[in-house]
Design an enzyme around this catalytic site. Structure first.
Site, PDB file in Angstrom:
ATOM      1  N   PRO A 106       0.835  -1.218   0.000  1.00 56.59           N
ATOM      2  CA  PRO A 106       0.000   0.000   0.000  1.00 56.59           C
ATOM      3  C   PRO A 106       0.860   1.255   0.000  1.00 56.59           C
ATOM      4  O   PRO A 106       1.810   1.377   0.780  1.00 56.59           O
ATOM      5  CB  PRO A 106      -0.788  -0.133   1.307  1.00 56.59           C
ATOM      6  CG  PRO A 106      -0.801  -1.595   1.590  1.00 56.59           C
ATOM      7  CD  PRO A 106       0.521  -2.105   1.114  1.00 56.59           C
ATOM      8  N   GLU A 107       0.526   2.170  -0.907  1.00 57.90           N
ATOM      9  CA  GLU A 107       1.238   3.442  -0.995  1.00 57.90           C
ATOM     10  C   GLU A 107       0.257   4.568  -0.684  1.00 57.90           C
ATOM     11  O   GLU A 107      -0.878   4.319  -0.260  1.00 57.90           O
ATOM     12  CB  GLU A 107       1.876   3.590  -2.377  1.00 57.90           C
ATOM     13  CG  GLU A 107       2.905   2.504  -2.678  1.00 57.90           C
ATOM     14  CD  GLU A 107       3.596   2.673  -4.013  1.00 57.90           C
ATOM     15  OE1 GLU A 107       3.719   3.820  -4.505  1.00 57.90           O
ATOM     16  OE2 GLU A 107       4.019   1.648  -4.590  1.00 57.90           O
TER      17      GLU A 107
ATOM     18  N   LYS B 295       2.613   6.955   4.186  1.00 55.83           N
ATOM     19  CA  LYS B 295       1.923   5.670   4.233  1.00 55.83           C
ATOM     20  C   LYS B 295       1.337   5.374   5.613  1.00 55.83           C
ATOM     21  O   LYS B 295       0.864   4.253   5.849  1.00 55.83           O
ATOM     22  CB  LYS B 295       2.895   4.558   3.832  1.00 55.83           C
ATOM     23  CG  LYS B 295       3.499   4.727   2.435  1.00 55.83           C
ATOM     24  CD  LYS B 295       4.510   3.625   2.157  1.00 55.83           C
ATOM     25  CE  LYS B 295       5.214   3.842   0.829  1.00 55.83           C
ATOM     26  NZ  LYS B 295       6.195   2.760   0.548  1.00 55.83           N
TER      27      LYS B 295
ATOM     28  N   ARG C 171      14.768  -2.729  -6.184  1.00 57.53           N
ATOM     29  CA  ARG C 171      13.403  -3.054  -6.626  1.00 57.53           C
ATOM     30  C   ARG C 171      13.370  -3.234  -8.141  1.00 57.53           C
ATOM     31  O   ARG C 171      14.257  -2.788  -8.865  1.00 57.53           O
ATOM     32  CB  ARG C 171      12.427  -1.936  -6.222  1.00 57.53           C
ATOM     33  CG  ARG C 171      12.439  -1.598  -4.749  1.00 57.53           C
ATOM     34  CD  ARG C 171      12.074  -2.786  -3.856  1.00 57.53           C
ATOM     35  NE  ARG C 171      10.733  -3.257  -4.101  1.00 57.53           N
ATOM     36  CZ  ARG C 171       9.641  -2.725  -3.522  1.00 57.53           C
ATOM     37  NH1 ARG C 171       9.763  -1.708  -2.671  1.00 57.53           N
ATOM     38  NH2 ARG C 171       8.460  -3.204  -3.781  1.00 57.53           N
TER      39      ARG C 171
END
Length: 266
Positions: free
Chosen positions: A2-3, A59, A250
């Site tokens: 979740p961002e 966040k 990433r």
């Protein structure tokens, strides 16, 4: 993970369905996620007190109890979410925290149990103590440009660094850079003001559009990368096959044609 758009949606949902409803029961099923608070003390802090205000910083989601003297803190880790519950609903299997009202309540879910549940007297003090940078939707244009241009590393890494800018992760940094037409490894220090401002404008637009779409890629406007951000995906502009590279540990998705490398940081 979740961002910012996901957490903003959670905040609005809690604000709409949970505000002003006294807490009757608090159940903690994942003690390992608690930070600086025990299950017993969290229950005492919330019992018979209404949640009357919500805030978000990056966040992190904050829910303030009546009286203005304390805030529940939630971070959703890699797979967390927030789910409202109706009266009589059984908590989902992945519920780590359940807060019950007279009618219904809400559950904090995390299948991988990598989030955080805490308590703070002040959200701003919490953000400072945890070295969070300015919220991505609160930072001003001039501050954004100055900070980004002072970064020697890859732009994607700067966007994802929560100590520099809070709220953006791997997924939305890809979208922001695609909309700005810049390679993920473009060096921040090589940007001119116009390029940095283009990234700022893309960031604002992408985050606001994602919130409006309730973080559902299928509901994003035409021309967005996210719906194609998968194996076999193609650029929504030029039709070329998307590619990936490693950046900041990433997997970054980008279009090799529309985001051709220029000044890149290794």
């Amino acid at each position: 993970m979740p961002e910012l758009p996901d957490v903003e949606i959670f905040r609005r949902t809690l604000d709409r369905h949970g505000q002003g409803r006294p807490v009757r029961r608090t159940t903690v099923a994942a003690r390992d996620l608690l930070v600086d608070v025990s299950p017993q003390s969290l229950g005492r802090l919330l019992k018979n007190r209404s949640l009357v205000e919500t805030r978000r910083h990056g966040k992190y989601l904050f829910a303030g109890r009546e009286g203005g003297d304390g805030w529940l803190v939630l971070h959703f880790g890699m797979s967390g979410s927030l789910e409202m519950m109706e009266r009589g609903d059984a908590p989902p299997e992945t519920a780590c925290l359940v807060i019950a009202f007279d009618e219904g309540g809400f559950a904090y879910l995390s299948s991988r149990r990598l989030g955080m549940i805490g308590w703070t007297a002040d959200p701003a003090a919490f953000a400072s103590a945890h070295h969070l940078g300015p919220d991505a939707l609160a930072i001003g244009r001039a501050d954004f440009v100055a900070a980004l241009r002072g970064h020697r590393g890859a732009v994607k890494c700067w966007l994802m660094d929560q100590e520099r800018l809070a709220g953006i992760g791997n997924v939305y940094s890809d979208e922001i850079l695609f909309q700005a037409g810049l390679h993920p490894k473009h060096a921040g220090s090589s940007l001119d003001d116009a390029q940095a401002e283009t990234i700022f404008e893309a960031m604002r637009r992408v985050l606001e559009e994602a919130v409006a779409a309730e973080a559902d890629p299928a509901r994003l406007p035409d021309g967005y990368l996210l719906p194609q951000r998968l194996e076999g995906g193609r650029c929504p502009r030029c039709g070329q096959a998307l590619d990936t590279l490693r950046a900041c540990g990433r997997n970054a998705w980008y279009c090799p044609h529309c985001q051709a490398p220029d000044e890149v940081s290794g």
